[in-house]
Enzyme design. Sequence first.
Site, mmCIF file in Angstrom:
data_model
loop_
_atom_site.group_PDB
_atom_site.id
_atom_site.type_symbol
_atom_site.label_atom_id
_atom_site.label_comp_id
_atom_site.label_asym_id
_atom_site.label_seq_id
_atom_site.Cartn_x
_atom_site.Cartn_y
_atom_site.Cartn_z
ATOM 1 N N ARG A 37 20.558 18.800 10.408
ATOM 2 C CA ARG A 37 20.677 20.247 10.189
ATOM 3 C C ARG A 37 20.498 20.653 8.733
ATOM 4 O O ARG A 37 20.888 21.740 8.333
ATOM 5 C CB ARG A 37 22.020 20.755 10.722
ATOM 6 C CG ARG A 37 22.115 20.463 12.203
ATOM 7 C CD ARG A 37 23.315 21.023 12.895
ATOM 8 N NE ARG A 37 23.471 20.354 14.174
ATOM 9 C CZ ARG A 37 22.754 20.616 15.254
ATOM 10 N NH1 ARG A 37 21.829 21.552 15.232
ATOM 11 N NH2 ARG A 37 22.939 19.941 16.364
ATOM 12 N N HIS A 66 13.864 10.784 15.475
ATOM 13 C CA HIS A 66 13.603 12.212 15.716
ATOM 14 C C HIS A 66 13.717 12.967 14.392
ATOM 15 O O HIS A 66 14.650 12.744 13.628
ATOM 16 C CB HIS A 66 14.616 12.759 16.720
ATOM 17 C CG HIS A 66 14.245 14.080 17.324
ATOM 18 N ND1 HIS A 66 14.178 15.240 16.586
ATOM 19 C CD2 HIS A 66 13.899 14.424 18.594
ATOM 20 C CE1 HIS A 66 13.824 16.240 17.386
ATOM 21 N NE2 HIS A 66 13.636 15.777 18.608
ATOM 22 N N TYR A 69 15.945 19.318 12.504
ATOM 23 C CA TYR A 69 15.597 20.549 13.228
ATOM 24 C C TYR A 69 14.963 21.642 12.370
ATOM 25 O O TYR A 69 14.259 22.498 12.889
ATOM 26 C CB TYR A 69 16.844 21.116 13.907
ATOM 27 C CG TYR A 69 17.376 20.227 15.004
ATOM 28 C CD1 TYR A 69 16.565 19.891 16.098
ATOM 29 C CD2 TYR A 69 18.666 19.700 14.959
ATOM 30 C CE1 TYR A 69 17.038 19.070 17.098
ATOM 31 C CE2 TYR A 69 19.139 18.877 15.965
ATOM 32 C CZ TYR A 69 18.321 18.565 17.034
ATOM 33 O OH TYR A 69 18.793 17.755 18.020
ATOM 34 N N HIS A 106 9.107 18.220 16.774
ATOM 35 C CA HIS A 106 8.769 19.472 17.449
ATOM 36 C C HIS A 106 7.636 20.122 16.668
ATOM 37 O O HIS A 106 7.398 19.784 15.512
ATOM 38 C CB HIS A 106 9.968 20.419 17.463
ATOM 39 C CG HIS A 106 11.144 19.878 18.208
ATOM 40 N ND1 HIS A 106 12.309 20.590 18.365
ATOM 41 C CD2 HIS A 106 11.345 18.693 18.839
ATOM 42 C CE1 HIS A 106 13.173 19.872 19.059
ATOM 43 N NE2 HIS A 106 12.621 18.724 19.359
ATOM 44 N N GLU A 141 6.516 16.537 20.541
ATOM 45 C CA GLU A 141 7.365 16.772 21.709
ATOM 46 C C GLU A 141 7.067 18.141 22.320
ATOM 47 O O GLU A 141 7.001 19.148 21.612
ATOM 48 C CB GLU A 141 8.843 16.683 21.316
ATOM 49 C CG GLU A 141 9.768 16.909 22.523
ATOM 50 C CD GLU A 141 11.245 16.768 22.178
ATOM 51 O OE1 GLU A 141 11.578 16.328 21.071
ATOM 52 O OE2 GLU A 141 12.057 17.122 23.058
ATOM 53 N N ASP A 177 9.693 15.717 27.073
ATOM 54 C CA ASP A 177 11.092 15.981 27.398
ATOM 55 C C ASP A 177 11.136 16.586 28.807
ATOM 56 O O ASP A 177 10.536 17.637 29.054
ATOM 57 C CB ASP A 177 11.677 16.943 26.352
ATOM 58 C CG ASP A 177 13.174 17.170 26.538
ATOM 59 O OD1 ASP A 177 13.575 17.551 27.654
ATOM 60 O OD2 ASP A 177 13.920 16.984 25.575
ATOM 61 N N HIS A 180 12.572 20.114 29.067
ATOM 62 C CA HIS A 180 11.636 21.108 28.526
ATOM 63 C C HIS A 180 10.470 21.349 29.492
ATOM 64 O O HIS A 180 10.026 22.484 29.674
ATOM 65 C CB HIS A 180 11.089 20.656 27.161
ATOM 66 C CG HIS A 180 12.156 20.433 26.125
ATOM 67 N ND1 HIS A 180 11.892 19.908 24.881
ATOM 68 C CD2 HIS A 180 13.498 20.672 26.149
ATOM 69 C CE1 HIS A 180 13.025 19.830 24.177
ATOM 70 N NE2 HIS A 180 14.003 20.271 24.937
ATOM 71 N N HIS A 210 11.957 11.984 26.816
ATOM 72 C CA HIS A 210 13.363 12.360 26.749
ATOM 73 C C HIS A 210 13.789 12.674 28.169
ATOM 74 O O HIS A 210 13.294 13.624 28.779
ATOM 75 C CB HIS A 210 13.545 13.590 25.851
ATOM 76 C CG HIS A 210 13.389 13.282 24.394
ATOM 77 N ND1 HIS A 210 13.151 14.252 23.447
ATOM 78 C CD2 HIS A 210 13.468 12.096 23.736
ATOM 79 C CE1 HIS A 210 13.082 13.661 22.252
ATOM 80 N NE2 HIS A 210 13.254 12.373 22.402
ATOM 81 N N ASP A 223 16.208 25.923 26.883
ATOM 82 C CA ASP A 223 16.382 24.543 26.455
ATOM 83 C C ASP A 223 17.849 24.159 26.524
ATOM 84 O O ASP A 223 18.533 24.120 25.517
ATOM 85 C CB ASP A 223 15.833 24.401 25.019
ATOM 86 C CG ASP A 223 15.945 22.975 24.501
ATOM 87 O OD1 ASP A 223 16.367 22.096 25.272
ATOM 88 O OD2 ASP A 223 15.611 22.745 23.328
ATOM 89 N N HIS A 225 20.055 21.135 28.098
ATOM 90 C CA HIS A 225 20.067 19.848 28.782
ATOM 91 C C HIS A 225 21.314 19.714 29.663
ATOM 92 O O HIS A 225 22.369 20.218 29.310
ATOM 93 C CB HIS A 225 20.082 18.700 27.775
ATOM 94 C CG HIS A 225 18.937 18.724 26.807
ATOM 95 N ND1 HIS A 225 18.732 17.751 25.868
ATOM 96 C CD2 HIS A 225 17.914 19.598 26.634
ATOM 97 C CE1 HIS A 225 17.659 18.032 25.156
ATOM 98 N NE2 HIS A 225 17.143 19.151 25.595
ATOM 99 N N GLU A 255 19.025 12.451 26.061
ATOM 100 C CA GLU A 255 19.631 13.386 25.092
ATOM 101 C C GLU A 255 20.549 14.322 25.861
ATOM 102 O O GLU A 255 20.455 15.544 25.751
ATOM 103 C CB GLU A 255 18.546 14.222 24.403
ATOM 104 C CG GLU A 255 17.532 13.456 23.597
ATOM 105 C CD GLU A 255 16.424 14.375 23.068
ATOM 106 O OE1 GLU A 255 15.896 15.205 23.842
ATOM 107 O OE2 GLU A 255 16.102 14.277 21.882
HETATM 108 ZN ZN ZN Z 1 13.299 17.030 20.301
HETATM 109 MN MN MN Z 2 15.939 20.260 24.049
HETATM 110 MN MN MN Z 3 14.016 16.309 23.446
#
Ligand code: ZN
Ligand code: MN
Ligand code: MN
Length: 277
Positions: A37, A66, A69, A106, A141, A177, A180, A210, A223, A225, A255
């Site tokens: 973050r 990964h 963000y 991403h 992704e 994913d 997603h 994912h 989004d 999960h 995830e």
């Molecule tokens: Zn991701």
């Molecule tokens: Mn996600």
């Molecule tokens: Mn993912």
Amino acid sequence: MLRIGYHLSIAGSLDLAFDRGAAIGCTAMQIFVSNPRGWEVKEPIATVVKDFREKREKLDILPVCHMPYLPNLASTKEETYNKSILSLEKNLRICDELGIKYLITHLGSHLGKGKKVGLESVVNALETVSKSLGGVTILLENQAGHANSIGARLEDLAEIHGGSSLAKNGRLGFCLDTCHLFAAGYDIRTEKAWDEIDRTLGLEKVHALHMNDAKFELGSGRDRHDNIGRGFVGETGFAVMMKNKKITSKILILETPPNPELAEGEEMDLLRSLYGQ
Ligand code: ZN
Ligand code: MN
Ligand code: MN
């Protein structure tokens, strides 16, 4: 053997993720190598790199990384775009140092400037970092499809791949994913959807998935999960995927959100049992 595991914490030290993975029987894992973050990317100190590489040799757990963000490769704001490239370059360098082969990212948001501009921006960003790849392959992704985001439609991912010189050298691939995909309207509970995904993207270019269930219905664009088998994809949906060799031959990373009703590793074991292992 399945390559399967969770996104794991690096709290304490990067190499401790291996111990966490080994404790629950992972054969793969995903980590962040920098604060997820924040913008700052700190190089790990030499002893951590050494410990990481040693555990990698000793334990049969394949690590993938990964991106944090904040970086936005589709951004048209110069400052954000430049900072994003710097972050990607630093993450690539750390992965290379640690011997991590795949870095998942991403695509980001075009911030209202339109998809075409965003896609061009991503292609340019990839060109810019091509000198910093080392031994690492970048995996794009797919996204759930929230406003202005790039990469929910697989045609768009295919377009980026087609327009990138990294792809020609085999240094660009995809991470799919499942949450997603489902949120973007691909009904992954059916073999038909996977045939379509294969035609659009080429599953041979997908190196990781994912594995996440979805809290909302097909095509929700959200989004969120869910735990494997507890969401709208459901156990029968995952059963379809775990019978597909084009999927089970990839690196599978969960995830899923923490759930006090579930023991550590339980969802992974469920996927293994659906696979028949
Ligand atoms: Zn991701
Ligand atoms: Mn996600
Ligand atoms: Mn993912």
